[in-house]
Design an enzyme around this catalytic site. Structure first.
Site, PDB file in Angstrom:
ATOM      1  N   THR A   1       7.381  13.060 -79.108  1.00 53.84           N
ATOM      2  CA  THR A   1       8.751  13.524 -79.313  1.00 53.84           C
ATOM      3  C   THR A   1       8.766  14.664 -80.424  1.00 53.84           C
ATOM      4  O   THR A   1       9.381  15.758 -80.289  1.00 53.84           O
ATOM      5  CB  THR A   1       9.890  12.562 -79.428  1.00 53.84           C
ATOM      6  OG1 THR A   1       9.356  11.668 -80.453  1.00 53.84           O
ATOM      7  CG2 THR A   1       9.889  11.790 -78.062  1.00 53.84           C
TER       8      THR A   1
ATOM      9  N   ASN B   1      17.527   3.142 -82.531  1.00 56.05           N
ATOM     10  CA  ASN B   1      17.569   4.679 -82.544  1.00 56.05           C
ATOM     11  C   ASN B   1      17.795   5.099 -80.958  1.00 56.05           C
ATOM     12  O   ASN B   1      16.768   4.535 -80.184  1.00 56.05           O
ATOM     13  CB  ASN B   1      16.086   5.198 -82.964  1.00 56.05           C
ATOM     14  CG  ASN B   1      16.146   6.647 -82.734  1.00 56.05           C
ATOM     15  OD1 ASN B   1      16.946   7.346 -82.789  1.00 56.05           O
ATOM     16  ND2 ASN B   1      14.948   7.282 -82.469  1.00 56.05           N
TER      17      ASN B   1
ATOM     18  N   LEU C   1      14.732  17.113 -74.126  1.00 59.71           N
ATOM     19  CA  LEU C   1      13.180  16.640 -74.275  1.00 59.71           C
ATOM     20  C   LEU C   1      13.048  16.122 -72.765  1.00 59.71           C
ATOM     21  O   LEU C   1      13.880  15.281 -72.289  1.00 59.71           O
ATOM     22  CB  LEU C   1      12.585  15.538 -75.068  1.00 59.71           C
ATOM     23  CG  LEU C   1      13.041  16.012 -76.670  1.00 59.71           C
ATOM     24  CD1 LEU C   1      12.189  15.028 -77.483  1.00 59.71           C
ATOM     25  CD2 LEU C   1      12.348  17.482 -76.794  1.00 59.71           C
TER      26      LEU C   1
ATOM     27  N   TYR D   1      24.818  25.596 -24.870  1.00 63.68           N
ATOM     28  CA  TYR D   1      23.540  26.055 -24.990  1.00 63.68           C
ATOM     29  C   TYR D   1      22.520  25.837 -23.688  1.00 63.68           C
ATOM     30  O   TYR D   1      22.498  25.087 -22.974  1.00 63.68           O
ATOM     31  CB  TYR D   1      22.846  24.927 -25.995  1.00 63.68           C
ATOM     32  CG  TYR D   1      21.596  25.118 -26.890  1.00 63.68           C
ATOM     33  CD1 TYR D   1      21.381  26.509 -27.175  1.00 63.68           C
ATOM     34  CD2 TYR D   1      20.667  24.073 -26.571  1.00 63.68           C
ATOM     35  CE1 TYR D   1      20.056  26.653 -27.821  1.00 63.68           C
ATOM     36  CE2 TYR D   1      19.529  24.478 -27.332  1.00 63.68           C
ATOM     37  CZ  TYR D   1      19.231  25.649 -28.010  1.00 63.68           C
ATOM     38  OH  TYR D   1      18.078  25.861 -28.570  1.00 63.68           O
TER      39      TYR D   1
ATOM     40  N   ARG E   1       6.285   5.603 -63.829  1.00 64.42           N
ATOM     41  CA  ARG E   1       6.722   4.604 -63.413  1.00 64.42           C
ATOM     42  C   ARG E   1       7.891   4.739 -62.564  1.00 64.42           C
ATOM     43  O   ARG E   1       8.324   3.998 -61.573  1.00 64.42           O
ATOM     44  CB  ARG E   1       7.676   3.747 -64.492  1.00 64.42           C
ATOM     45  CG  ARG E   1       6.572   2.850 -65.418  1.00 64.42           C
ATOM     46  CD  ARG E   1       7.163   1.998 -66.442  1.00 64.42           C
ATOM     47  NE  ARG E   1       7.515   2.985 -67.517  1.00 64.42           N
ATOM     48  CZ  ARG E   1       8.505   2.560 -68.673  1.00 64.42           C
ATOM     49  NH1 ARG E   1       8.707   1.591 -68.707  1.00 64.42           N
ATOM     50  NH2 ARG E   1       8.445   3.635 -69.599  1.00 64.42           N
TER      51      ARG E   1
ATOM     52  N   ASN F   1      13.579   5.004 -66.649  1.00 60.89           N
ATOM     53  CA  ASN F   1      12.154   5.085 -66.702  1.00 60.89           C
ATOM     54  C   ASN F   1      11.479   4.851 -65.318  1.00 60.89           C
ATOM     55  O   ASN F   1      10.387   5.307 -64.964  1.00 60.89           O
ATOM     56  CB  ASN F   1      11.480   3.990 -67.743  1.00 60.89           C
ATOM     57  CG  ASN F   1      11.889   4.544 -69.126  1.00 60.89           C
ATOM     58  OD1 ASN F   1      11.561   5.744 -69.290  1.00 60.89           O
ATOM     59  ND2 ASN F   1      12.228   3.625 -69.826  1.00 60.89           N
TER      60      ASN F   1
ATOM     61  N   TYR G   1      31.720  16.138 -26.275  1.00 60.25           N
ATOM     62  CA  TYR G   1      30.883  17.086 -27.040  1.00 60.25           C
ATOM     63  C   TYR G   1      31.584  18.303 -26.774  1.00 60.25           C
ATOM     64  O   TYR G   1      31.911  18.830 -25.901  1.00 60.25           O
ATOM     65  CB  TYR G   1      29.545  17.141 -26.664  1.00 60.25           C
ATOM     66  CG  TYR G   1      29.022  18.153 -27.351  1.00 60.25           C
ATOM     67  CD1 TYR G   1      28.719  17.893 -28.918  1.00 60.25           C
ATOM     68  CD2 TYR G   1      28.800  19.426 -26.776  1.00 60.25           C
ATOM     69  CE1 TYR G   1      28.233  19.092 -29.531  1.00 60.25           C
ATOM     70  CE2 TYR G   1      28.098  20.534 -27.580  1.00 60.25           C
ATOM     71  CZ  TYR G   1      28.062  20.397 -29.006  1.00 60.25           C
ATOM     72  OH  TYR G   1      27.396  21.515 -29.765  1.00 60.25           O
TER      73      TYR G   1
ATOM     74  N   LYS H   1      10.238  13.484 -63.068  1.00 61.51           N
ATOM     75  CA  LYS H   1      11.454  12.490 -63.311  1.00 61.51           C
ATOM     76  C   LYS H   1      12.897  12.999 -63.360  1.00 61.51           C
ATOM     77  O   LYS H   1      13.666  12.397 -62.713  1.00 61.51           O
ATOM     78  CB  LYS H   1      11.110  11.529 -64.164  1.00 61.51           C
ATOM     79  CG  LYS H   1      12.338  10.419 -64.697  1.00 61.51           C
ATOM     80  CD  LYS H   1      11.812   9.449 -65.615  1.00 61.51           C
ATOM     81  CE  LYS H   1      11.662  10.017 -66.969  1.00 61.51           C
ATOM     82  NZ  LYS H   1      11.407   8.722 -67.934  1.00 61.51           N
TER      83      LYS H   1
HETATM   84  C1  UD1 Z   1      12.053   7.183 -78.368  1.00 62.99           C
HETATM   85  C2  UD1 Z   1      11.991   7.133 -79.970  1.00 62.99           C
HETATM   86  C3  UD1 Z   1      12.622   5.870 -79.962  1.00 62.99           C
HETATM   87  C4  UD1 Z   1      14.036   5.605 -79.440  1.00 62.99           C
HETATM   88  C5  UD1 Z   1      13.666   5.892 -77.941  1.00 62.99           C
HETATM   89  C6  UD1 Z   1      15.084   5.944 -77.373  1.00 62.99           C
HETATM   90  C7  UD1 Z   1      10.280   8.660 -80.890  1.00 62.99           C
HETATM   91  C8  UD1 Z   1       8.951   8.470 -81.333  1.00 62.99           C
HETATM   92  N1  UD1 Z   1      10.591   7.232 -80.583  1.00 62.99           N
HETATM   93  O1  UD1 Z   1      11.012   6.501 -77.838  1.00 62.99           O
HETATM   94  O2  UD1 Z   1      12.741   5.667 -81.679  1.00 62.99           O
HETATM   95  O3  UD1 Z   1      14.463   4.254 -79.604  1.00 62.99           O
HETATM   96  O4  UD1 Z   1      13.390   7.107 -77.669  1.00 62.99           O
HETATM   97  O5  UD1 Z   1      15.071   6.104 -75.834  1.00 62.99           O
HETATM   98  O6  UD1 Z   1      10.704   9.475 -80.601  1.00 62.99           O
HETATM   99  N2  UD1 Z   1       9.110  13.527 -74.505  1.00 62.99           N
HETATM  100  C9  UD1 Z   1       8.634  14.828 -74.315  1.00 62.99           C
HETATM  101  N3  UD1 Z   1       7.465  15.266 -74.836  1.00 62.99           N
HETATM  102  C10 UD1 Z   1       6.772  14.282 -75.251  1.00 62.99           C
HETATM  103  C11 UD1 Z   1       6.990  12.842 -75.416  1.00 62.99           C
HETATM  104  C12 UD1 Z   1       8.307  12.727 -74.968  1.00 62.99           C
HETATM  105  O7  UD1 Z   1       9.394  15.872 -73.862  1.00 62.99           O
HETATM  106  O8  UD1 Z   1       5.534  14.552 -75.688  1.00 62.99           O
HETATM  107  C13 UD1 Z   1      10.354  13.355 -73.905  1.00 62.99           C
HETATM  108  C14 UD1 Z   1      10.427  12.219 -72.648  1.00 62.99           C
HETATM  109  O9  UD1 Z   1      10.510  12.980 -71.288  1.00 62.99           O
HETATM  110  C15 UD1 Z   1      11.679  11.343 -72.800  1.00 62.99           C
HETATM  111  C16 UD1 Z   1      12.038  11.392 -74.380  1.00 62.99           C
HETATM  112  O10 UD1 Z   1      11.249  12.650 -74.942  1.00 62.99           O
HETATM  113  O11 UD1 Z   1      12.822  12.145 -72.164  1.00 62.99           O
HETATM  114  C17 UD1 Z   1      11.609  10.222 -75.021  1.00 62.99           C
HETATM  115  O12 UD1 Z   1      10.303   9.792 -75.018  1.00 62.99           O
HETATM  116  P1  UD1 Z   1       9.852   8.473 -74.756  1.00 62.99           P
HETATM  117  O13 UD1 Z   1       8.527   8.470 -74.371  1.00 62.99           O
HETATM  118  O14 UD1 Z   1      10.699   7.943 -73.639  1.00 62.99           O
HETATM  119  O15 UD1 Z   1      10.268   7.962 -75.983  1.00 62.99           O
HETATM  120  P2  UD1 Z   1      10.242   6.376 -76.390  1.00 62.99           P
HETATM  121  O16 UD1 Z   1       8.853   5.753 -76.688  1.00 62.99           O
HETATM  122  O17 UD1 Z   1      11.132   5.650 -75.480  1.00 62.99           O
HETATM  123 MG    MG Z   2      11.878   6.246 -73.568  1.00 63.01          MG
END
Ligand code: UD1
Ligand code: MG
Length: 454
Positions: free
Chosen positions: A78, A166, A7, A384, A14, A224, A363, A21
């Site tokens: 996610t 998690n 993902l 040159y 940020r 982040n 040089y 990123k």
């Molecule tokens: C998520 C978990 C949380 C965990 C944490 C660990 C969920 C709902 N929550 O939270 O339980 O403790 O990660 O770091 O999963 N991303 C996408 N598409 C989206 C949303 C996110 O590709 O629509 C990717 C982001 O780029 C990132 C990853 O998924 O790489 C996690 O997303 P992020 O928004 O950081 O999740 P957290 O709220 O931190």
């Molecule tokens: Mg996160």
């Protein structure tokens, strides 16, 4: 078959950057590339990256041609990201879900995750932290059996006290995962489809949720902002330094040692503080590298001494040579054994023969220097003309007097001597003294002007 879904669609606001990123670098390599490389080591058969924007740039900067890029135009969580990826995976596969902004995850930890996942069970990587921060919390019943994950923002104050969190990484049989993510709903604090909700569905379906932990908690650090980026960079560099120390390389200070690429070394080499290794660098035996030096794509022979403050790129150095302090060697140069390249010397696309010395303020560009040549202080090869580059050839055993200019194309013969201060525009013959210099005069009785005291 093992398929990995990474993902990487998050906005990364940020980072305050126009770059996606996951292209920001850790140890000179995009953080997403770290994750992909680890997946390769793990033996993944297919890699899927869910991205949000910057697709062209991602494809350009990420070298793997085996990545299946999946656009998630709107980041609805996610769970949504995994849902759209599921149409790309085979029902028979085992799926691992990783994040593109968590680059330190190790092959060993992912192997443990795979071990925990069976045909009829799912595996979740959790970690125990003093303070769970904004991570999702793991809820267990009184028998310590896994129940569900609650997101920090949806958690009660009591749930926030839980220190099993998690990591976000899971492994599951594809068919199961597919059916769960298709049923996700978004009634929660963020109005998003939470991937984490599939674990309660698994429990409801009687599918065991096995948990495992990473080898080291630093592996789950997500990036982040640039503060996180700098922390992850330092952890990564310290891990590398530790490995090199164990392999017999002296690293004077692991906190001031950066490898942005790969380093191979022989026995008893030492690396002083603030050295940066980029690309592919190979050191022979007993090489010493002084402080504040950059080595980029270099091959360095046995017993070479590199003194402080040098910048050496895309070149080779033969055994027993001495380089620096303050030397710059630019690409496509070959410095032979026993040669000396001294302070404030710039060498570009040139060969310096065995035992030859260019010790001060010179040089040397587009030049072939034979063996046992002495280049005096301040010698310049004028390679040159503003439009074209020309070669200088200097035969074995030649001696170039200080402050001479060799205007290329020009050839200095074997054993030739060039008088100091000469501007050489024509070939100089073997074994003769050649010089171009206005005759010295003395004006007898000449008086130096004096300042008017009034
Ligand atoms: C998520 C978990 C949380 C965990 C944490 C660990 C969920 C709902 N929550 O939270 O339980 O403790 O990660 O770091 O999963 N991303 C996408 N598409 C989206 C949303 C996110 O590709 O629509 C990717 C982001 O780029 C990132 C990853 O998924 O790489 C996690 O997303 P992020 O928004 O950081 O999740 P957290 O709220 O931190
Ligand atoms: Mg996160």
């Amino acid at each position: 078959m093992l398929e990995v879904i990474i993902l990487a669609a998050g906005k990364g606001t940020r980072m305050v950057s126009s770059l996606p990123k996951v292209l920001h670098q850790v140890a000179g390599k995009p953080m997403l590339q770290h994750v992909l490389d680890t997946c390769h080591e793990l033996g993944a058969d297919r890699l899927h990256v869910v991205y949000g924007y910057g697709g062209d740039l991602l494809r350009e900067k990420i070298q793997n041609d085996d990545v299946n890029w999946i656009l998630q135009a709107e980041q609805n969580g996610t769970g949504h990201a995994v849902d759209i990826a599921m149409s790309h995976v085979s029902d028979e596969s085992t799926i691992i879900v990783l994040y593109g902004d968590v680059p330190l995850i190790s092959k060993e930890s992912l192997n443990a995750l795979l071990q925990a996942c069976g045909e009829q069970s799912v595996a979740l990587m959790t970690a125990f932290l003093q303070d769970g921060g904004s991570y999702g919390r793991i809820l267990r019943d009184s028998n310590q059996c896994f129940q569900s994950i609650v997101e920090h923002r949806d958690a009660t104050p009591e749930q926030c006290e839980i220190n099993e969190i998690n990591t976000g990484f899971l492994a599951a049989p594809a068919a199961r995962l597919k059916s769960w993510v298709s049923k996700l709903e978004c009634e929660n604090a963020q109005g998003e489809f939470y991937l984490t909700d599939i674990f309660a569905m698994a429990v409801a379906d009687g599918v065991p949720v096995e948990t495992c932990q990473p080898v080291d908690n630093s592996e789950i650090l997500g990036i982040n902002d640039r503060q996180n980026l700098s922390e992850v960079e330092r952890i990564y560099q310290q891990q590398q330094a530790k490995r090199y120390l164990q392999a017999g390389l002296t690293v004077c200070d692991p906190n001031r040692f950066d490898i942005r690429g790969s380093l191979k070394h022989g026995k008893d080499c030492s690396i002083d503080i603030n050295v940066i290794i980029e690309g592919e660098v190979t050191l022979g035996d007993r090489v010493s590298v002084g402080p504040n030096t950059l080595l980029r794509n270099m091959t360095i022979g046995d017993d070479v001494e590199i003194k402080a403050n040098c910048i050496l790129e895309d070149s080779s150095i033969g055994e027993l040579a001495i380089i620096g302090p303050f030397a710059r060697i630019r690409p496509e140069s070959e410095i032979a054994s026993l040669a000396h390249i001294g302070n404030f010397v710039e060498i570009k696309k040139s060969q310096v023969g065995s035992g030859s010395k260019v010790n001060h303020l010179s040089y040397i560009g587009d030049t072939e220097i034979g063996a046992d040549v002495n280049i005096g202080a301040g010698v310049i090869t004028c390679n040159y003309d503003g439009a074209n580059k020309f070669k200088t050839i200097i035969g074995n055993n030649a001696f170039i007097g200080s402050d001479s200019q060799l205007v290329a194309p020009v050839e200095i013969g074997k054993g030739a001597t060039i008088g100091a201060g000469s501007t050489i525009t024509q070939n100089a013959p073997d074994n003769e003294l050649t010089l171009s210099r206005a005759e010295q005069k003395t004006r007898k009785g000449w008086q130096r002007p004096v300042k008017n005291k009034a």
